[in-house]
Design a protein around this motif. Structure first.
Motif, short mmCIF file in Angstrom:
data_model
loop_
_atom_site.label_atom_id
_atom_site.label_comp_id
_atom_site.label_asym_id
_atom_site.label_seq_id
_atom_site.Cartn_x
_atom_site.Cartn_y
_atom_site.Cartn_z
N ASN A 86 46.92 59.96 49.84
CA ASN A 86 46.43 59.77 48.48
C ASN A 86 46.65 58.33 48.02
N ALA A 87 47.85 57.82 48.22
CA ALA A 87 48.16 56.45 47.80
C ALA A 87 47.40 55.43 48.64
N ILE A 88 47.26 55.70 49.94
CA ILE A 88 46.55 54.76 50.81
C ILE A 88 45.09 54.64 50.37
N VAL A 89 44.44 55.76 50.10
CA VAL A 89 43.04 55.73 49.69
C VAL A 89 42.90 55.08 48.32
N PHE A 90 43.75 55.44 47.38
CA PHE A 90 43.66 54.87 46.02
C PHE A 90 43.88 53.36 46.05
N LEU A 91 44.97 52.92 46.67
CA LEU A 91 45.27 51.49 46.70
C LEU A 91 44.33 50.72 47.62
N GLY A 92 43.77 51.42 48.62
CA GLY A 92 42.83 50.77 49.52
C GLY A 92 41.56 50.31 48.83
N ARG A 93 41.22 50.91 47.70
CA ARG A 93 40.04 50.48 46.95
C ARG A 93 40.22 49.09 46.34
N PHE A 94 41.47 48.62 46.24
CA PHE A 94 41.74 47.34 45.59
C PHE A 94 42.04 46.21 46.58
N VAL A 95 42.11 46.51 47.87
CA VAL A 95 42.40 45.50 48.89
C VAL A 95 41.14 45.32 49.74
N ALA A 96 40.59 44.10 49.76
CA ALA A 96 39.27 43.85 50.35
C ALA A 96 39.16 44.30 51.80
N VAL A 97 40.07 43.92 52.65
CA VAL A 97 39.97 44.26 54.07
C VAL A 97 40.20 45.75 54.28
N LEU A 98 41.16 46.31 53.59
CA LEU A 98 41.45 47.73 53.71
C LEU A 98 40.31 48.59 53.18
N ARG A 99 39.63 48.11 52.14
CA ARG A 99 38.53 48.86 51.54
C ARG A 99 37.43 49.17 52.56
N VAL A 100 37.22 48.25 53.50
CA VAL A 100 36.17 48.44 54.50
C VAL A 100 36.51 49.58 55.45
N PHE A 101 37.78 49.76 55.78
CA PHE A 101 38.16 50.69 56.84
C PHE A 101 38.86 51.95 56.37
N VAL A 102 39.29 52.02 55.12
CA VAL A 102 40.15 53.14 54.70
C VAL A 102 39.42 54.48 54.79
N ALA A 103 38.15 54.55 54.47
CA ALA A 103 37.44 55.82 54.52
C ALA A 103 37.28 56.31 55.95
N VAL A 104 36.92 55.41 56.85
CA VAL A 104 36.76 55.78 58.26
C VAL A 104 38.10 56.22 58.84
#
Length: 123
Positions: A86-104
């Protein structure tokens, strides 16, 4: 939407360009640009999650060691997504590089979809 599916596309630049176009020409409504950005991010993340869920883990097992993702790191990733997804997905929306890969990665690590959807939309 493409950035959220795992493709490194400069979404911020597109949103800023559309916003400036709204400001200068008044041919677009800024609310429409904001809605399109939000909807694209949520829909793209769900497509990315499905891609990760269907083909992600086998691909990571096969090609991951070339990128430093050993079997132990994949197991750690699954643990982290099951425990702190939950925290990884939520915070991943705010980090540019992580945003690209967090859903996959969330799909590949078998995070539960209802939790993914809620925290993705909140982010």
């Amino acid at each position: 939407m493409m950035e959220s599916m795992g493709l490194p596309v400069p979404a911020e630049a597109c949103i800023i360009t559309a916003s400036l176009y709204c400001l200068k020409t008044h041919h677009l409504a800024i609310q429409g640009v904001a809605f399109a950005a939000i909807a694209g991010a949520i829909i793209g993340d769900n497509f990315g999650y499905l891609i990760g869920r269907r083909v992600g883990f086998p691909l990571l097992q096969r090609y991951g060691p070339r990128m430093g993702l050993t079997h132990d790191r994949l197991i750690l990733g699954q643990y982290l997504f099951s425990r702190h997804g939950n925290a990884i997905v939520f915070l991943g929306r705010f980090v540019a590089v992580l945003r690209v890969f967090v859903a996959v990665l969330a799909g590949a690590c078998r995070m539960r979809w209802p939790e993914f959807m809620v925290f993705n939309a909140l982010g």
